[in-house]
Motif scaffolding. Structure first.
Motif, mmCIF file in Angstrom:
data_model
loop_
_atom_site.group_PDB
_atom_site.id
_atom_site.type_symbol
_atom_site.label_atom_id
_atom_site.label_comp_id
_atom_site.label_asym_id
_atom_site.label_seq_id
_atom_site.Cartn_x
_atom_site.Cartn_y
_atom_site.Cartn_z
ATOM 1 N N MET A 1 37.678 5.608 -35.018
ATOM 2 C CA MET A 1 37.786 6.971 -35.487
ATOM 3 C C MET A 1 36.593 7.335 -36.369
ATOM 4 S SD MET A 1 39.592 9.686 -35.419
ATOM 5 C CE MET A 1 40.118 11.085 -36.304
ATOM 6 N N GLN A 2 36.109 6.395 -37.204
ATOM 7 C CA GLN A 2 34.965 6.676 -38.057
ATOM 8 C C GLN A 2 33.711 6.944 -37.223
ATOM 9 O OE1 GLN A 2 34.714 3.354 -40.703
ATOM 10 N NE2 GLN A 2 36.125 4.262 -42.189
ATOM 11 N N LYS A 3 33.572 6.204 -36.137
ATOM 12 C CA LYS A 3 32.421 6.401 -35.253
ATOM 13 C C LYS A 3 32.451 7.809 -34.648
ATOM 14 C CE LYS A 3 30.186 4.076 -31.380
ATOM 15 N NZ LYS A 3 30.297 2.947 -30.444
ATOM 16 N N LEU A 4 33.621 8.251 -34.221
ATOM 17 C CA LEU A 4 33.771 9.589 -33.659
ATOM 18 C C LEU A 4 33.487 10.652 -34.717
ATOM 19 C CD1 LEU A 4 34.526 11.431 -31.298
ATOM 20 C CD2 LEU A 4 36.932 11.142 -31.948
ATOM 21 N N LEU A 5 33.954 10.452 -35.930
ATOM 22 C CA LEU A 5 33.703 11.395 -37.015
ATOM 23 C C LEU A 5 32.214 11.455 -37.365
ATOM 24 C CD1 LEU A 5 34.987 13.366 -38.971
ATOM 25 C CD2 LEU A 5 35.390 11.468 -40.531
ATOM 26 N N ARG A 6 31.555 10.309 -37.400
ATOM 27 C CA ARG A 6 30.121 10.264 -37.691
ATOM 28 C C ARG A 6 29.338 10.992 -36.601
ATOM 29 N NH1 ARG A 6 29.835 5.348 -38.897
ATOM 30 N NH2 ARG A 6 29.529 4.501 -36.812
ATOM 31 N N ARG A 7 29.674 10.719 -35.345
ATOM 32 C CA ARG A 7 29.001 11.398 -34.231
ATOM 33 C C ARG A 7 29.277 12.897 -34.243
ATOM 34 N NH1 ARG A 7 29.849 7.325 -29.068
ATOM 35 N NH2 ARG A 7 28.375 5.750 -29.799
ATOM 36 N N SER A 8 30.485 13.280 -34.614
ATOM 37 C CA SER A 8 30.823 14.705 -34.705
ATOM 38 C C SER A 8 29.978 15.385 -35.775
ATOM 39 C CB SER A 8 32.303 14.892 -35.042
ATOM 40 O OG SER A 8 33.120 14.325 -34.063
ATOM 41 N N SER A 9 29.790 14.727 -36.903
ATOM 42 C CA SER A 9 28.985 15.296 -37.988
ATOM 43 C C SER A 9 27.533 15.466 -37.573
ATOM 44 C CB SER A 9 29.066 14.411 -39.231
ATOM 45 O OG SER A 9 30.394 14.326 -39.670
ATOM 46 N N ILE A 10 26.993 14.477 -36.887
ATOM 47 C CA ILE A 10 25.614 14.571 -36.397
ATOM 48 C C ILE A 10 25.502 15.691 -35.366
ATOM 49 C CG2 ILE A 10 23.830 13.371 -35.053
ATOM 50 C CD1 ILE A 10 24.861 10.756 -36.449
ATOM 51 N N ALA A 11 26.466 15.753 -34.454
ATOM 52 C CA ALA A 11 26.455 16.814 -33.439
ATOM 53 C C ALA A 11 26.567 18.191 -34.079
ATOM 54 C CB ALA A 11 27.589 16.596 -32.437
ATOM 55 N N LEU A 12 27.359 18.316 -35.126
ATOM 56 C CA LEU A 12 27.493 19.593 -35.834
ATOM 57 C C LEU A 12 26.161 20.013 -36.449
ATOM 58 C CD1 LEU A 12 29.186 21.944 -36.871
ATOM 59 C CD2 LEU A 12 29.839 20.513 -38.805
ATOM 60 N N ALA A 13 25.452 19.063 -37.057
ATOM 61 C CA ALA A 13 24.146 19.369 -37.653
ATOM 62 C C ALA A 13 23.146 19.808 -36.579
ATOM 63 C CB ALA A 13 23.616 18.158 -38.415
ATOM 64 N N VAL A 14 23.140 19.118 -35.443
ATOM 65 C CA VAL A 14 22.253 19.495 -34.337
ATOM 66 C C VAL A 14 22.626 20.872 -33.806
ATOM 67 C CG1 VAL A 14 21.607 18.912 -31.958
ATOM 68 C CG2 VAL A 14 21.702 17.121 -33.692
ATOM 69 N N CYS A 15 23.923 21.129 -33.646
ATOM 70 C CA CYS A 15 24.397 22.422 -33.151
ATOM 71 C C CYS A 15 23.995 23.547 -34.092
ATOM 72 C CB CYS A 15 25.912 22.389 -32.969
ATOM 73 S SG CYS A 15 26.608 23.965 -32.462
ATOM 74 N N LEU A 16 24.208 23.372 -35.385
ATOM 75 C CA LEU A 16 23.841 24.406 -36.352
ATOM 76 C C LEU A 16 22.341 24.680 -36.330
ATOM 77 C CD1 LEU A 16 26.136 23.529 -39.385
ATOM 78 C CD2 LEU A 16 26.321 25.479 -37.843
ATOM 79 N N SER A 17 21.542 23.632 -36.194
ATOM 80 C CA SER A 17 20.094 23.811 -36.105
ATOM 81 C C SER A 17 19.714 24.601 -34.862
ATOM 82 C CB SER A 17 19.384 22.453 -36.084
ATOM 83 O OG SER A 17 19.656 21.736 -37.262
ATOM 84 N N ALA A 18 20.305 24.248 -33.731
ATOM 85 C CA ALA A 18 20.022 24.953 -32.480
ATOM 86 C C ALA A 18 20.458 26.411 -32.547
ATOM 87 C CB ALA A 18 20.710 24.244 -31.306
ATOM 88 N N VAL A 19 21.607 26.662 -33.147
ATOM 89 C CA VAL A 19 22.094 28.044 -33.292
ATOM 90 C C VAL A 19 21.139 28.859 -34.155
ATOM 91 C CG1 VAL A 19 23.913 29.444 -34.358
ATOM 92 C CG2 VAL A 19 24.523 27.584 -32.816
ATOM 93 N N LEU A 20 20.670 28.302 -35.249
ATOM 94 C CA LEU A 20 19.744 29.027 -36.125
ATOM 95 C C LEU A 20 18.429 29.334 -35.413
ATOM 96 C CD1 LEU A 20 20.354 27.271 -39.561
ATOM 97 C CD2 LEU A 20 20.893 29.635 -38.939
ATOM 98 N N VAL A 21 17.891 28.363 -34.688
ATOM 99 C CA VAL A 21 16.660 28.595 -33.925
ATOM 100 C C VAL A 21 16.877 29.704 -32.899
ATOM 101 C CG1 VAL A 21 15.119 27.567 -32.191
ATOM 102 C CG2 VAL A 21 15.669 26.300 -34.273
#
Length: 190
Positions: free
Chosen positions: A1-21
């Motif tokens: 579960m921690q691995k999934l949460l960590r990957r979700s957090s990284i994906a969220l950061a990438v998504c937010l960056s892509a949305v802003l661009v």
């Protein structure tokens, strides 16, 4: 579960960056390009935006998240579709208006993209050998949402992220076998 949460957090950061661009440099030029070249008149793109009727009910949770985020974000659409709603192409209205509700402010994140990716992501987990088929179909559908001026690029990115992340948690909690783990078909256990 921690691995999934960590990957979700990284994906969220990438998504937010892509949305802003996309918000600052891609969304408006793309919407105007689609409008100027009448790409939203191509019947194939229109057809690809309508998934089979069973798919929208596949993950109801995804749609509920999308509706709630749509109300929180309050983004106008690229094109005017109903009752003279404000839009970028229709009257030059662009941007987010947080915590305002209404159908004229529901572009972000894309519900179409969220439902498509929630289905396809579970498909990827359960049937990894068919990923190419799922990726081809889903990419065509996602691109069509932009080419019909139904959504901005960032709407589709955010909706796709939302659908994929909810599907990842659904697959985890449903204990679907992961493609990285061997799966014994005879007894149905990893």
């Amino acid at each position: 579960m921690q691995k999934l949460l960590r990957r979700s957090s990284i994906a969220l950061a990438v998504c937010l960056s892509a949305v802003l661009v996309c918000y600052f440099w891609v969304d408006r030029p793309t919407a105007f390009f689609v409008d100027r070249h009448h790409l939203n008149q191509v019947k194939v793109f229109h057809w690809l935006t309508y998934p089979p009727p069973e798919l929208p009910t596949w993950l109801i949770v995804t749609d509920q998240f999308r509706v709630c985020l749509g109300d929180v974000c309050g983004r106008y659409w690229p094109e005017t579709w109903f009752q003279n709603n404000p839009s970028l192409i229709g009257n030059g209205t662009y941007g987010f208006h947080p915590f305002q509700r209404g159908d004229d402010l529901g572009s972000f994140p894309s519900g179409h993209a969220a439902r498509i990716l929630s289905f396809v992501f579970v498909w990827f987990v359960v049937m990894p050998r068919t990923r190419v088929i799922g990726a081809t179909i889903s990419v065509a559908m996602l691109v069509s949402l932009v080419l019909m001026n139904y959504h901005f690029v960032s709407d589709v990115i955010a909706g796709g992220f939302l659908g994929a992340i909810i599907a990842a948690y659904a697959a985890h909690f449903a204990k679907f076998p992961c493609h990285a783990e061997p799966f014994n078909l005879e007894i149905g256990e990893p």
